[in-house]
Design a protein around this motif. Structure first.
Motif, PDB file in Angstrom:
ATOM      1  N   ARG A 196      10.828 -18.178   9.924  1.00  0.00           N
ATOM      2  CA  ARG A 196       9.379 -17.997   9.942  1.00  0.00           C
ATOM      3  C   ARG A 196       9.010 -16.885   8.974  1.00  0.00           C
ATOM      4  N   VAL A 197       7.805 -16.929   8.483  1.00  0.00           N
ATOM      5  CA  VAL A 197       7.334 -15.888   7.583  1.00  0.00           C
ATOM      6  C   VAL A 197       5.918 -15.488   7.988  1.00  0.00           C
ATOM      7  N   MET A 198       5.673 -14.197   8.050  1.00  0.00           N
ATOM      8  CA  MET A 198       4.354 -13.655   8.331  1.00  0.00           C
ATOM      9  C   MET A 198       3.869 -12.902   7.111  1.00  0.00           C
ATOM     10  N   ARG A 199       2.617 -13.111   6.763  1.00  0.00           N
ATOM     11  CA  ARG A 199       1.979 -12.370   5.681  1.00  0.00           C
ATOM     12  C   ARG A 199       0.846 -11.557   6.274  1.00  0.00           C
ATOM     13  N   ILE A 200       0.909 -10.254   6.064  1.00  0.00           N
ATOM     14  CA  ILE A 200      -0.057  -9.321   6.655  1.00  0.00           C
ATOM     15  C   ILE A 200      -0.831  -8.680   5.511  1.00  0.00           C
ATOM     16  N   ALA A 201      -2.105  -8.996   5.425  1.00  0.00           N
ATOM     17  CA  ALA A 201      -2.924  -8.572   4.283  1.00  0.00           C
ATOM     18  C   ALA A 201      -3.755  -7.341   4.584  1.00  0.00           C
ATOM     19  N   ASN A 202      -3.309  -6.516   5.510  1.00  0.00           N
ATOM     20  CA  ASN A 202      -3.982  -5.248   5.786  1.00  0.00           C
ATOM     21  C   ASN A 202      -3.373  -4.152   4.913  1.00  0.00           C
ATOM     22  N   GLY A 203      -3.932  -2.946   5.018  1.00  0.00           N
ATOM     23  CA  GLY A 203      -3.422  -1.834   4.237  1.00  0.00           C
ATOM     24  C   GLY A 203      -4.414  -1.367   3.198  1.00  0.00           C
ATOM     25  N   HIS A 204      -3.974  -0.391   2.377  1.00  0.00           N
ATOM     26  CA  HIS A 204      -4.852   0.163   1.342  1.00  0.00           C
ATOM     27  C   HIS A 204      -4.002   0.724   0.221  1.00  0.00           C
ATOM     28  N   GLU A 205      -4.527   0.666  -1.001  1.00  0.00           N
ATOM     29  CA  GLU A 205      -3.772   1.119  -2.168  1.00  0.00           C
ATOM     30  C   GLU A 205      -3.463   2.609  -2.132  1.00  0.00           C
ATOM     31  N   LEU A 206      -4.180   3.399  -1.348  1.00  0.00           N
ATOM     32  CA  LEU A 206      -3.873   4.817  -1.245  1.00  0.00           C
ATOM     33  C   LEU A 206      -2.498   5.074  -0.643  1.00  0.00           C
ATOM     34  N   LEU A 207      -1.943   4.107   0.049  1.00  0.00           N
ATOM     35  CA  LEU A 207      -0.567   4.257   0.538  1.00  0.00           C
ATOM     36  C   LEU A 207       0.408   4.462  -0.614  1.00  0.00           C
ATOM     37  N   THR A 208       0.095   3.922  -1.771  1.00  0.00           N
ATOM     38  CA  THR A 208       0.979   4.066  -2.933  1.00  0.00           C
ATOM     39  C   THR A 208       0.777   5.401  -3.643  1.00  0.00           C
ATOM     40  N   LYS A 209      -0.214   6.181  -3.230  1.00  0.00           N
ATOM     41  CA  LYS A 209      -0.507   7.467  -3.856  1.00  0.00           C
ATOM     42  C   LYS A 209      -0.006   8.651  -3.036  1.00  0.00           C
ATOM     43  N   VAL A 210       0.665   8.357  -1.937  1.00  0.00           N
ATOM     44  CA  VAL A 210       1.187   9.399  -1.050  1.00  0.00           C
ATOM     45  C   VAL A 210       2.707   9.263  -0.997  1.00  0.00           C
ATOM     46  N   THR A 211       3.417  10.331  -1.309  1.00  0.00           N
ATOM     47  CA  THR A 211       4.868  10.289  -1.238  1.00  0.00           C
ATOM     48  C   THR A 211       5.315  10.014   0.195  1.00  0.00           C
ATOM     49  N   GLY A 212       6.081   8.962   0.367  1.00  0.00           N
ATOM     50  CA  GLY A 212       6.578   8.615   1.693  1.00  0.00           C
ATOM     51  C   GLY A 212       5.791   7.534   2.388  1.00  0.00           C
ATOM     52  N   GLY A 213       4.777   6.981   1.715  1.00  0.00           N
ATOM     53  CA  GLY A 213       3.972   5.945   2.361  1.00  0.00           C
ATOM     54  C   GLY A 213       4.802   4.751   2.779  1.00  0.00           C
ATOM     55  N   GLY A 214       5.694   4.301   1.925  1.00  0.00           N
ATOM     56  CA  GLY A 214       6.563   3.182   2.265  1.00  0.00           C
ATOM     57  C   GLY A 214       7.740   3.597   3.119  1.00  0.00           C
ATOM     58  N   CYS A 215       8.320   4.756   2.800  1.00  0.00           N
ATOM     59  CA  CYS A 215       9.487   5.221   3.556  1.00  0.00           C
ATOM     60  C   CYS A 215       9.160   5.422   5.035  1.00  0.00           C
TER      61      CYS A 215
END
Length: 282
Positions: free
Chosen positions: A188-207
């Motif tokens: 199965r695959v789920m696609r979640i289209a929430n979030g915001h581009e500012l997550l990419t501007k903060v160190t550790g947003g993905g980690c």
């Protein structure tokens, strides 16, 4: 009040995310993080905001025993010093022996040989979940040479088949982070289209999202929630909180603080109102 036009899969994920959120707050999962030096403090604060109990035990001789006692484990390869590489191997040994769910975050692999070899080795130990950007997932699957360090140079959908292959090969849930997050167990695959581009501007947003997944997998272990839903639930909570934080922020600095506040305050009703989820069979 539920939206009657929403598919049942979305309603199920929203309900599961709300349930796990309550579980994490009621019984804080001890979340063992071997993560990179750049993001340790932010990751710990994200876990505290969610209600989890963070611990960053990355010492050789201690990591294995601690992983066996923890509720969930994150292995993040952002700054893999020699000692941390050995501690990571020991922690995975302890987690596997104890049945502790664990998350592999193969940061910046493909272009850098030491961490790439370590990621490939650890992936064979059957992580519960693998989280990365599209370029990292493609590199782990042997389909590209990686991105530009920690930055993805590939689109999330470009990594969809690679994510499926990794999930089936290693028995893991694979989460590909991007503007639309993709989460799959290979069936199965789920696609979640929430979030915001500012997550990419903060160190550790993905980690920090990887740590949230480890915490939710720890809570799922005690509540009987399957790993696919636990990883998707962590993603939904994190990305909805990011939207709320962005709405009251003026830039990356205020966003980082607002994200912690939003993670602590996000409710089941917020998840129901904002969830933008699509699930499909593969």
């Amino acid at each position: 009040m539920s939206d009657p036009v929403r598919p049942q899969s979305t309603l199920d994920l929203v309900a599961t995310a709300g349930r796990l959120r309550e579980e994490v707050q009621a019984s804080p999962p001890l979340t063992h993080c071997l993560t990179n030096a750049v993001v340790t403090g932010f990751t710990a604060n994200v876990l505290l905001a969610l209600g989890a109990a963070p611990a960053m035990v990355d010492i050789v001789g201690e990591a294995e025993a601690f992983a066996g006692a923890a509720s969930g484990l994150l292995i993040n390869l952002g700054t893999p010093t020699p000692e941390q590489r050995e501690a990571s191997r020991q922690a995975v040994t302890g987690a596997v022996a104890a049945g502790t769910p664990w998350v592999l975050d193969p940061v910046a692999i493909g272009v850098l040989p030491v961490r790439t070899a370590l990621a490939l080795d650890l992936a064979e130990r059957r992580p519960t979940a693998i989280r990365g950007n599209a370029s990292e997932i493609l590199a782990l699957a042997g389909r590209s040479s990686g991105g530009r360090g920690v930055d993805a140079t590939d689109d999330t959908e470009a990594a969809a088949e690679a994510a499926r292959d990794l999930a089936l090969r290693h028995g893991a849930v694979v989460a590909v982070s991007g503007p639309v997050d993709l989460v799959t167990d290979g069936l199965r695959v789920m696609r979640i289209a929430n979030g915001h581009e500012l997550l990419t501007k903060v160190t550790g947003g993905g980690c920090a999202l990887g740590a949230a997944m480890a915490a939710y997998l720890g809570a799922a272990r005690t509540t009987g929630v399957e790993p696919l839903m636990a990883v998707a639930a962590a993603t939904l909570v994190y990305t909805v909180a990011a939207e709320q934080a962005a709405a009251v922020s003026s830039g990356p600095g205020s966003f980082a603080v607002a994200l912690l506040d939003a993670l602590a305050a996000v409710t089941a009703d917020d998840l129901a109102d904002r969830a933008d989820v699509r699930e499909e069979a593969w």
